[in-house]
Design a protein around this motif. Structure first.
Motif, short mmCIF file in Angstrom:
data_model
loop_
_atom_site.label_atom_id
_atom_site.label_comp_id
_atom_site.label_asym_id
_atom_site.label_seq_id
_atom_site.Cartn_x
_atom_site.Cartn_y
_atom_site.Cartn_z
N MET A 83 -5.76 58.93 23.28
CA MET A 83 -7.17 58.92 23.63
C MET A 83 -7.32 58.35 25.03
O MET A 83 -6.44 57.65 25.53
CB MET A 83 -7.99 58.12 22.62
CG MET A 83 -7.63 56.66 22.51
SD MET A 83 -8.64 55.78 21.28
CE MET A 83 -8.05 56.53 19.76
N LYS A 84 -8.43 58.65 25.65
CA LYS A 84 -8.70 58.14 26.98
C LYS A 84 -8.85 56.63 26.94
O LYS A 84 -9.23 56.05 25.92
CB LYS A 84 -9.97 58.77 27.54
CG LYS A 84 -9.95 60.29 27.61
CD LYS A 84 -9.02 60.78 28.70
CE LYS A 84 -9.59 60.55 30.07
NZ LYS A 84 -8.74 61.12 31.15
N ALA A 85 -8.53 55.98 28.07
CA ALA A 85 -8.62 54.52 28.14
C ALA A 85 -10.04 54.05 27.84
O ALA A 85 -10.24 53.03 27.17
CB ALA A 85 -8.18 54.04 29.52
N ASP A 86 -11.02 54.79 28.30
CA ASP A 86 -12.42 54.44 28.06
C ASP A 86 -12.73 54.39 26.57
O ASP A 86 -13.34 53.44 26.06
CB ASP A 86 -13.31 55.45 28.77
CG ASP A 86 -14.78 55.27 28.45
OD1 ASP A 86 -15.23 55.81 27.42
OD2 ASP A 86 -15.48 54.59 29.23
N GLU A 87 -12.28 55.41 25.84
CA GLU A 87 -12.54 55.48 24.40
C GLU A 87 -11.80 54.36 23.66
O GLU A 87 -12.36 53.72 22.76
CB GLU A 87 -12.12 56.84 23.87
CG GLU A 87 -12.36 57.02 22.37
CD GLU A 87 -11.87 58.36 21.85
OE1 GLU A 87 -12.09 58.64 20.66
OE2 GLU A 87 -11.25 59.11 22.64
N TYR A 88 -10.55 54.13 24.05
CA TYR A 88 -9.79 53.10 23.36
C TYR A 88 -10.37 51.71 23.62
O TYR A 88 -10.41 50.87 22.72
CB TYR A 88 -8.33 53.15 23.80
CG TYR A 88 -7.44 52.30 22.92
CD1 TYR A 88 -7.10 52.72 21.65
CD2 TYR A 88 -6.98 51.06 23.36
CE1 TYR A 88 -6.31 51.94 20.82
CE2 TYR A 88 -6.19 50.28 22.54
CZ TYR A 88 -5.86 50.73 21.27
OH TYR A 88 -5.09 49.94 20.45
N LEU A 89 -10.84 51.47 24.83
CA LEU A 89 -11.43 50.17 25.15
C LEU A 89 -12.66 49.92 24.27
O LEU A 89 -12.82 48.83 23.70
CB LEU A 89 -11.81 50.12 26.63
CG LEU A 89 -12.31 48.78 27.19
CD1 LEU A 89 -11.95 48.67 28.67
CD2 LEU A 89 -13.81 48.62 27.04
N ARG A 90 -13.51 50.93 24.13
CA ARG A 90 -14.75 50.74 23.37
C ARG A 90 -14.52 50.69 21.87
O ARG A 90 -15.20 49.96 21.15
CB ARG A 90 -15.74 51.86 23.71
CG ARG A 90 -16.30 51.77 25.13
CD ARG A 90 -17.33 52.84 25.42
NE ARG A 90 -16.72 54.17 25.56
CZ ARG A 90 -16.78 55.11 24.64
NH1 ARG A 90 -17.42 54.89 23.50
NH2 ARG A 90 -16.22 56.29 24.84
N LYS A 91 -13.53 51.46 21.37
CA LYS A 91 -13.32 51.54 19.93
C LYS A 91 -12.43 50.44 19.37
O LYS A 91 -12.58 50.05 18.21
CB LYS A 91 -12.71 52.90 19.57
CG LYS A 91 -13.70 54.05 19.59
CD LYS A 91 -13.06 55.32 19.05
CE LYS A 91 -14.06 56.44 18.94
NZ LYS A 91 -13.44 57.69 18.39
#
Length: 332
Positions: A83-91
């Protein structure tokens, strides 16, 4: 300013150093997740309100190869696709390390182009290596995300900028692809409204981190020794099953007379007993060979590797790479 050292608790040597303000406090260590190592650091002003923190590395994976799916079935690592870094950071990152924080929003990543340049160099090296060994080349792709958050720290309102650097490495397997993902998170914090003015100092602290070359060498040796020890524990015989059974086949072709064969088999059985080995046959191919007689069960994979066990319930297909076939005793 002062330069402090972080020691690897396993190897007992300096792993990395970092330069921080003279009055700041710090702690750090080296962790060993499923893949590689993870440097962890926390340093702050004496009141704890301004600081830098490097969080433990995250690992997860997905594989389409059936044998690798069995291999990772009992491994305690997250199984999910890239997954994208953005998605992993938020999830995952924010809920685990700053669950009470309010997300202000994303911030720009001006150094993002460097990740693409590093990926291009790494993939070029993979391609060169694959041309030498005739195998399909792995492929790495990196990503980054940065978010501003707010929360209260011991009753004080704080701003923090958290950066996640992630990478996905596609590894070709015999019957599919394994996708190994990892992400590292770094947080820089300061009292509410003061973070922008202190980011340059906090960035300088992060950039001052220097990994010790001696530690890198020792860690490489340590990882190699662990891998070799694990292999020795699993594979009790380093010789290829295929090479052994070829030698046995050639020897058996010379014994055509039934009487001579009977005497030969008796002699072999005696020698095998004295040498703690026994004749076995691969029921899937009919090929024969010799293995240790100190175990009740033996298995061979498609590469000729042999694993032994005394457990009637153990099945290497559930834990090891490859396709394993149980060997059967060779009747005289």
């Amino acid at each position: 300013m002062k330069t402090v050292q972080i020691v690897d608790p396993i190897l007992g040597v300096r792993a990395f150093s970092v330069t921080i303000p003279a009055t700041w406090v710090y702690d750090g260590t080296v962790l060993r997740p499923h893949f590689g190592t993870s440097m962890v650091l926390r340093t702050s002003s004496p009141d704890g309100l301004t600081g830098l923190q490097i969080f433990p590395k995250y690992n997860w994976l997905a594989t389409s190869d059936p044998s690798m799916q069995r291999f990772y079935q009992n491994v305690d690592v997250r199984k999910m696709g890239p997954m994208k870094a953005d998605e992993y950071l938020r999830k995952y990152v924010l809920p685990e390390i700053r669950s009470q924080a309010t997300v202000v929003g994303p911030e720009p990543m001006p150094q993002f182009h460097r990740l693409a340049e590093n990926d291009a160099r790494q993939n070029a090296e993979f391609a060169t290596q694959s041309q030498r060994n005739g195998r399909r080349a792995p492929h790495v792709m990196s990503d980054a995300a940065r978010y501003r958050i707010q929360y209260d720290f011991n009753g004080h309102p704080e701003d923090e900028s958290i950066v996640v650097l992630s990478s996905v490495t596609d590894i070709p397997e015999a019957n599919g692809t394994t996708r190994l993902s990892e992400a590292t998170a770094t947080g820089a914090r300061a009292p509410r409204g003061q973070l922008d003015g202190r980011l340059q100092m906090l960035t300088a602290i992060a950039n001052s981190i220097k990994v010790d070359p001696e530690w890198v060498q020792k860690q490489t040796q340590f990882a190699l020794q662990n891998a070799q020890a694990q292999q020795r524990a699993i594979l009790s015989n380093a010789d290829s099953w295929r090479r052994r059974n070829q030698a046995v086949f050639e020897a058996s072709m010379k014994n055509t007379a039934a009487k001579e064969k009977a005497r030969h088999d008796g002699a072999v059985a005696t020698a095998d007993h004295m040498g703690d080995v026994q004749g076995m046959v691969d029921p899937s191919t009919g090929e024969t060979g010799k293995v240790s007689n100190q175990f009740n069960y033996s298995y061979v994979d498609e590469n000729g590797n042999v694993v032994h066990t005394n457990s009637a319930t153990y099945n290497p297909n559930a834990e090891l790479r490859g396709n394993w076939t149980q060997l059967q005793p060779l009747k005289p």
